[in-house]
Design a protein around this motif. Structure first.
Motif, PDB file in Angstrom:
ATOM      1  N   THR A 218      47.046  42.476  46.105  1.00  0.00           N
ATOM      2  CA  THR A 218      46.255  41.707  45.147  1.00  0.00           C
ATOM      3  C   THR A 218      46.510  40.224  45.347  1.00  0.00           C
ATOM      4  O   THR A 218      47.651  39.799  45.510  1.00  0.00           O
ATOM      5  CB  THR A 218      46.617  42.110  43.701  1.00  0.00           C
ATOM      6  OG1 THR A 218      46.355  43.502  43.526  1.00  0.00           O
ATOM      7  CG2 THR A 218      45.802  41.320  42.688  1.00  0.00           C
ATOM      8  N   HIS A 219      45.463  39.443  45.322  1.00  0.00           N
ATOM      9  CA  HIS A 219      45.589  37.999  45.508  1.00  0.00           C
ATOM     10  C   HIS A 219      46.311  37.375  44.312  1.00  0.00           C
ATOM     11  O   HIS A 219      46.074  37.749  43.169  1.00  0.00           O
ATOM     12  CB  HIS A 219      44.201  37.379  45.662  1.00  0.00           C
ATOM     13  CG  HIS A 219      44.210  36.013  46.269  1.00  0.00           C
ATOM     14  ND1 HIS A 219      44.696  34.912  45.611  1.00  0.00           N
ATOM     15  CD2 HIS A 219      43.792  35.568  47.486  1.00  0.00           C
ATOM     16  CE1 HIS A 219      44.566  33.849  46.396  1.00  0.00           C
ATOM     17  NE2 HIS A 219      44.029  34.226  47.536  1.00  0.00           N
ATOM     18  N   CYS A 220      47.163  36.405  44.589  1.00  0.00           N
ATOM     19  CA  CYS A 220      47.932  35.757  43.514  1.00  0.00           C
ATOM     20  C   CYS A 220      47.018  35.126  42.466  1.00  0.00           C
ATOM     21  O   CYS A 220      47.367  35.088  41.282  1.00  0.00           O
ATOM     22  CB  CYS A 220      48.855  34.693  44.098  1.00  0.00           C
ATOM     23  SG  CYS A 220      50.180  35.354  45.147  1.00  0.00           S
ATOM     24  N   LYS A 227      43.649  37.778  34.361  1.00  0.00           N
ATOM     25  CA  LYS A 227      44.569  38.766  33.812  1.00  0.00           C
ATOM     26  C   LYS A 227      43.804  39.945  33.217  1.00  0.00           C
ATOM     27  O   LYS A 227      42.806  39.779  32.533  1.00  0.00           O
ATOM     28  CB  LYS A 227      45.437  38.111  32.731  1.00  0.00           C
ATOM     29  CG  LYS A 227      46.346  37.033  33.289  1.00  0.00           C
ATOM     30  CD  LYS A 227      47.218  36.433  32.200  1.00  0.00           C
ATOM     31  CE  LYS A 227      48.244  35.528  32.850  1.00  0.00           C
ATOM     32  NZ  LYS A 227      48.148  34.151  32.543  1.00  0.00           N
ATOM     33  N   GLY A 228      44.304  41.142  33.520  1.00  0.00           N
ATOM     34  CA  GLY A 228      43.662  42.348  33.002  1.00  0.00           C
ATOM     35  C   GLY A 228      42.462  42.801  33.804  1.00  0.00           C
ATOM     36  O   GLY A 228      41.826  43.791  33.450  1.00  0.00           O
ATOM     37  N   ARG A 229      42.148  42.087  34.881  1.00  0.00           N
ATOM     38  CA  ARG A 229      41.020  42.459  35.731  1.00  0.00           C
ATOM     39  C   ARG A 229      41.514  42.572  37.168  1.00  0.00           C
ATOM     40  O   ARG A 229      41.148  41.785  38.029  1.00  0.00           O
ATOM     41  CB  ARG A 229      39.888  41.421  35.630  1.00  0.00           C
ATOM     42  CG  ARG A 229      39.329  41.238  34.237  1.00  0.00           C
ATOM     43  CD  ARG A 229      38.639  42.508  33.732  1.00  0.00           C
ATOM     44  NE  ARG A 229      38.116  42.358  32.381  1.00  0.00           N
ATOM     45  CZ  ARG A 229      38.776  42.668  31.283  1.00  0.00           C
ATOM     46  NH1 ARG A 229      40.016  43.128  31.359  1.00  0.00           N
ATOM     47  NH2 ARG A 229      38.224  42.520  30.100  1.00  0.00           N
ATOM     48  N   HIS A 230      42.388  43.550  37.387  1.00  0.00           N
ATOM     49  CA  HIS A 230      43.031  43.687  38.686  1.00  0.00           C
ATOM     50  C   HIS A 230      42.477  44.887  39.450  1.00  0.00           C
ATOM     51  O   HIS A 230      42.121  45.906  38.867  1.00  0.00           O
ATOM     52  CB  HIS A 230      44.547  43.839  38.509  1.00  0.00           C
ATOM     53  CG  HIS A 230      45.202  42.623  37.937  1.00  0.00           C
ATOM     54  ND1 HIS A 230      46.460  42.649  37.370  1.00  0.00           N
ATOM     55  CD2 HIS A 230      44.790  41.340  37.834  1.00  0.00           C
ATOM     56  CE1 HIS A 230      46.782  41.435  36.949  1.00  0.00           C
ATOM     57  NE2 HIS A 230      45.785  40.634  37.216  1.00  0.00           N
ATOM     58  N   PRO A 231      42.417  44.786  40.773  1.00  0.00           N
ATOM     59  CA  PRO A 231      41.888  45.892  41.577  1.00  0.00           C
ATOM     60  C   PRO A 231      42.621  47.211  41.357  1.00  0.00           C
ATOM     61  O   PRO A 231      42.001  48.266  41.394  1.00  0.00           O
ATOM     62  CB  PRO A 231      42.069  45.390  43.016  1.00  0.00           C
ATOM     63  CG  PRO A 231      42.087  43.905  42.908  1.00  0.00           C
ATOM     64  CD  PRO A 231      42.727  43.602  41.589  1.00  0.00           C
TER      65      PRO A 231
END
Length: 332
Positions: A218-220, A227-231
């Motif tokens: 995941t990209h920094c 936040k809260g929208r991560h792959p």
């Protein structure tokens, strides 16, 4: 990152900058020019001339310079992705996608259409990221102001950006540096592809069959800004049973890992999380590596490309027109 950009901006006022600030900071402009003659330029960069130019530009010679894409490649990718449906979203084709992996723009367009979010593409604007990261804030503001003027035109469609770092620049840096209502309106519309599919996709959307096992970087900027929208969460919801995430920076970090003096630090950071995950990947098994960030994908290629491991963008993984990954011997 904000303090660093401001420091560099103040420190180099009226001074000659490090060479990498010119070679990497101005990449959106130079890559656009290279697009007119990508094939001969790529051939030139693969030889001794490429190493000489890297040294002159303050760039490490220990990395391969990514191959530039032609302007025709981007037009072809977007042409094959057109659906004819009314556009509900705007796909912002960032400089990295346009210059190095236009196939991601085509895949993102097809995925959005498949998810009930057909798009039109905007491929002639820049978020100003590379000028921000090298502290060239006066120029960054001019570029951002032009972009905002084009995007804040009464169109309230969500803006989807395939490159997380550019999405973060539009979401955070643009309103902070410009401080205008127009900039804030544009920022409020910005989504990563993960965010758009999480929040806006049709409730009955079902993606193509996915692999059981995904290795994820995941990209920094996604951690910090979205936040809260991560792959990881999206992949789990879509049916991937095991997501082996390298929870940390890939080490390349945009221009940082390309700069000659930072190469060793870049590789040491990669050793903390990313390299161990890649070392566990067997190219003969169905594990798939996913990294949306161009920097992350470039670092993965540097670490494991000689073993046939290439990072897919989430759009490529979910592309309804792609050959499905996950079959033995087809690790990507």
């Amino acid at each position: 990152a904000t303090y660093k950009a401001e420091f560099l901006h103040q420190h180099y006022k009226g001074r000659v900058r490090p060479r990498s600030h010119y070679s990497l900071g101005w990449l959106p402009l130079t890559s656009r020019l290279v697009g007119y003659a990508a094939r001969p330029v790529n051939a030139l960069l693969r030889g001794p001339v490429g190493k000489l130019l890297a040294r002159l530009g303050g760039v490490t010679t220990k990395r391969r310079i990514p191959a530039f894409a032609s302007r025709r490649a981007l037009r072809r990718a977007l042409r094959t992705a057109r659906t004819g449906e009314p556009a509900k979203t705007l796909l912002f084709v960032d400089s990295f996608t346009r210059a190095f992996r236009p196939e991601v723009a085509g895949a993102a367009s097809r995925v959005l259409a498949d998810a009930g979010l057909p798009c039109t593409a905007q491929d002639d604007l820049c978020c100003g990221l590379t000028w921000v990261s090298t502290g060239q804030l006066s120029l960054a503001r001019r570029i951002m102001a032009r972009t905002v003027a084009r995007l804040d035109n009464g169109d309230d469609r969500p803006i989807v950006v395939a490159e997380p770092s550019c999405a973060a620049a539009l979401k955070r840096d643009v309103p902070e540096l410009l401080g205008t209502e127009a900039a804030r309106r544009v920022a409020a519309r910005v989504h990563t592809l993960t965010g758009a599919l999480t929040d806006l996709a049709a409730p009955d959307w079902t993606p193509p069959e996915l692999p059981d096992n995904v290795v994820l970087q995941t990209h920094c900027h996604e951690y910090a800004t979205f936040k809260g929208r991560h792959p990881r969460n999206l992949l789990g919801r879509l049916g991937v049973t095991k997501v082996d995430e390298a929870e940390g920076c890939c080490g390349l970090a945009g221009n940082f890992g390309f700069e000659e003096e930072h190469y060793d630090t870049s590789m040491a950071v990669a050793d903390l999380a990313l390299r161990p995950r890649l070392d566990d990947v067997d190219p003969r098994t169905p594990a798939v590596v996913v990294a949306d960030g161009f920097s992350c994908a470039t670092q993965i290629d540097h670490l494991a490309g000689d073993r046939g491991i290439r990072a897919l963008h989430l759009a490529e993984l979910l592309d309804p027109a792609a050959d499905r990954p996950g079959q033995p011997g087809e690790n990507s």
